[in-house]
Scaffold this motif. Structure first.
Motif, PDB file in Angstrom:
ATOM      1  N   ILE A   1       0.834  -1.192   0.000  1.00  0.00           N
ATOM      2  CA  ILE A   1       0.000   0.000   0.000  1.00  0.00           C
ATOM      3  C   ILE A   1       0.869   1.242   0.000  1.00  0.00           C
ATOM      4  O   ILE A   1       1.906   1.310   0.656  1.00  0.00           O
ATOM      5  N   THR A   2       0.461   2.211  -0.774  1.00  0.00           N
ATOM      6  CA  THR A   2       1.057   3.543  -0.783  1.00  0.00           C
ATOM      7  C   THR A   2       0.104   4.462  -0.037  1.00  0.00           C
ATOM      8  O   THR A   2      -1.114   4.384  -0.250  1.00  0.00           O
ATOM      9  N   THR A   3       0.632   5.331   0.828  1.00  0.00           N
ATOM     10  CA  THR A   3      -0.248   6.197   1.610  1.00  0.00           C
ATOM     11  C   THR A   3       0.202   7.648   1.521  1.00  0.00           C
ATOM     12  O   THR A   3       1.387   7.954   1.516  1.00  0.00           O
ATOM     13  N   VAL A   4      -0.786   8.529   1.463  1.00  0.00           N
ATOM     14  CA  VAL A   4      -0.576   9.975   1.527  1.00  0.00           C
ATOM     15  C   VAL A   4      -1.534  10.480   2.598  1.00  0.00           C
ATOM     16  O   VAL A   4      -2.734  10.178   2.550  1.00  0.00           O
ATOM     17  N   GLY A   5      -1.023  11.238   3.558  1.00  0.00           N
ATOM     18  CA  GLY A   5      -1.837  11.654   4.694  1.00  0.00           C
ATOM     19  C   GLY A   5      -2.770  12.806   4.396  1.00  0.00           C
ATOM     20  O   GLY A   5      -3.365  12.889   3.314  1.00  0.00           O
ATOM     21  N   ASP A   6      -2.887  13.726   5.343  1.00  0.00           N
ATOM     22  CA  ASP A   6      -3.828  14.838   5.245  1.00  0.00           C
ATOM     23  C   ASP A   6      -3.097  16.170   5.061  1.00  0.00           C
ATOM     24  O   ASP A   6      -1.953  16.341   5.508  1.00  0.00           O
ATOM     25  N   ASP A   7      -3.789  17.106   4.424  1.00  0.00           N
ATOM     26  CA  ASP A   7      -3.345  18.510   4.366  1.00  0.00           C
ATOM     27  C   ASP A   7      -1.994  18.690   3.698  1.00  0.00           C
ATOM     28  O   ASP A   7      -1.210  19.580   4.069  1.00  0.00           O
ATOM     29  N   ASN A   8      -1.701  17.880   2.718  1.00  0.00           N
ATOM     30  CA  ASN A   8      -0.440  18.009   1.982  1.00  0.00           C
ATOM     31  C   ASN A   8      -0.614  18.926   0.778  1.00  0.00           C
ATOM     32  O   ASN A   8      -1.675  18.975   0.154  1.00  0.00           O
ATOM     33  N   TRP A   9       0.466  19.638   0.464  1.00  0.00           N
ATOM     34  CA  TRP A   9       0.490  20.552  -0.689  1.00  0.00           C
ATOM     35  C   TRP A   9       1.476  19.953  -1.685  1.00  0.00           C
ATOM     36  O   TRP A   9       2.684  20.040  -1.505  1.00  0.00           O
ATOM     37  N   ILE A  10       0.943  19.315  -2.722  1.00  0.00           N
ATOM     38  CA  ILE A  10       1.749  18.520  -3.651  1.00  0.00           C
ATOM     39  C   ILE A  10       1.705  19.198  -5.015  1.00  0.00           C
ATOM     40  O   ILE A  10       0.660  19.259  -5.666  1.00  0.00           O
ATOM     41  N   MET A  11       2.850  19.694  -5.441  1.00  0.00           N
ATOM     42  CA  MET A  11       2.902  20.541  -6.632  1.00  0.00           C
ATOM     43  C   MET A  11       3.138  19.714  -7.902  1.00  0.00           C
ATOM     44  O   MET A  11       3.324  18.496  -7.846  1.00  0.00           O
ATOM     45  N   ALA A  12       3.119  20.385  -9.037  1.00  0.00           N
ATOM     46  CA  ALA A  12       3.067  19.727 -10.337  1.00  0.00           C
ATOM     47  C   ALA A  12       4.246  18.782 -10.571  1.00  0.00           C
ATOM     48  O   ALA A  12       5.362  19.022 -10.123  1.00  0.00           O
ATOM     49  N   TYR A  13       3.954  17.704 -11.287  1.00  0.00           N
ATOM     50  CA  TYR A  13       4.944  16.716 -11.736  1.00  0.00           C
ATOM     51  C   TYR A  13       5.573  15.915 -10.589  1.00  0.00           C
ATOM     52  O   TYR A  13       6.624  15.299 -10.767  1.00  0.00           O
ATOM     53  N   THR A  14       4.959  15.899  -9.439  1.00  0.00           N
ATOM     54  CA  THR A  14       5.459  15.067  -8.349  1.00  0.00           C
ATOM     55  C   THR A  14       5.150  13.600  -8.624  1.00  0.00           C
ATOM     56  O   THR A  14       4.050  13.260  -9.067  1.00  0.00           O
ATOM     57  N   HIS A  15       6.129  12.738  -8.346  1.00  0.00           N
ATOM     58  CA  HIS A  15       5.932  11.289  -8.476  1.00  0.00           C
ATOM     59  C   HIS A  15       6.051  10.645  -7.104  1.00  0.00           C
ATOM     60  O   HIS A  15       7.051  10.831  -6.400  1.00  0.00           O
ATOM     61  N   ILE A  16       5.030   9.894  -6.718  1.00  0.00           N
ATOM     62  CA  ILE A  16       5.041   9.126  -5.470  1.00  0.00           C
ATOM     63  C   ILE A  16       4.947   7.654  -5.857  1.00  0.00           C
ATOM     64  O   ILE A  16       3.904   7.179  -6.295  1.00  0.00           O
TER      65      ILE A  16
END
Length: 262
Positions: free
Chosen positions: A104-119
């Motif tokens: 599983i991949t997880t992303v939490g709360d209230d994140n500011w994720i800008m253009a072209y980001t790779h997770i």
């Protein structure tokens, strides 16, 4: 009532709250779940076993929940979970996990994720992080809460970045970054501690002094890592207001697997 553009293709099995909005030409697969108040822009693809929380803003041209870029992946039912109130700007790619690493991949709360980001697969992103344009997280990366990553930065697989750390522009991060630290460069170097960020988050003078002392013990006195950890643990009794910060640092150092950035 949900607002789904007539050109969007939403699988009948997808679970979207009635308040979700979906832009033109977006495609949403059968195993996707989207919570209250989330908006999805035009030309996005949401697929895989992806669960998205409430009040997220997903801008146009994003790929969310695609299979991992891992040759070992063979179609197993892994997933991606995104929390609440995240802003995800254009052209980001978030992948589901792979078996054998939690899946599983997880992303939490209230994140500011800008253009072209790779997770990538099996990453774990905490809360209130800021990932600037073209941040690239390889597989199994862990980012603590309040981490800031500068644009055009690459983070090596299995690296951990501790809470409140800041990584500068165009850095190559191949070792674990302890909490509170300020790092940048290629090769990566520790430049100090994240004074501005900590002050903005309301750290008291006592807590800031303890962070400054932890930085000194780790990087300015020629101690071994174990010697530095022992001295850091002693700070909890000396500065009770910073006991949680000391525990955070000690726990991170105990679990660092790639060596810490120097």
């Amino acid at each position: 009532m949900s607002s789904i553009h007539p050109t969007a293709i939403v699988d009948p099995q997808a679970e979207l709250d009635d308040s979700v909005s979906v832009g033109p030409y977006t495609v949403i697969g059968p195993h996707v779940k989207v919570g209250t108040g989330t908006s999805i822009g035009a030309h996005c693809v949401l697929e895989g076993r992806t669960t998205i929380g409430r009040d997220n803003r997903i801008f146009q041209f994003n790929s969310i929940g695609a299979i991992p870029q891992d040759k070992k992946y063979a179609g197993e039912p892994t997933g991606l979970v995104i929390g609440d109130r995240n802003t995800i700007r254009e052209f980001c790619t978030f992948n589901i996990g792979v078996p054998g690493a939690g899946g599983i991949t997880t992303v939490g709360d209230d994140n500011w994720i800008m253009a072209y980001t790779h997770i990538a697969h099996d990453c774990h992103v905490g809360h209130r992080t800021t990932l600037a344009n073209s941040t690239t997280l390889a597989g199994h990366v862990e980012l603590g809460d309040w981490v800031t990553v500068g644009g055009l930065t690459g983070i090596h697989q299995f690296v951990k970045v501790g809470a409140h750390a800041m990584v500068g522009f165009a850095s190559a991060v191949s070792q674990d970054v302890p909490p509170f630290m300020l790092v940048d460069g290629n090769p990566l170097a520790v430049r100090g501690y994240n004074t501005v960020g900590l002050r903005r988050r309301g750290f008291s003078s006592e807590r800031l002094a303890a962070v400054r002392q932890m930085h000194k013990l780790l990087y300015r006195e020629g101690r071994t890592l174990e010697q530095a950890r022992e001295a850091i643990r002693a700070l909890a009794a000396q500065t009770p207001a910073a006991a949680d910060d000391v525990a955070l640092m000690d726990g991170f150092l105990a679990n660092a697997t790639r060596g810490i950035a120097r």
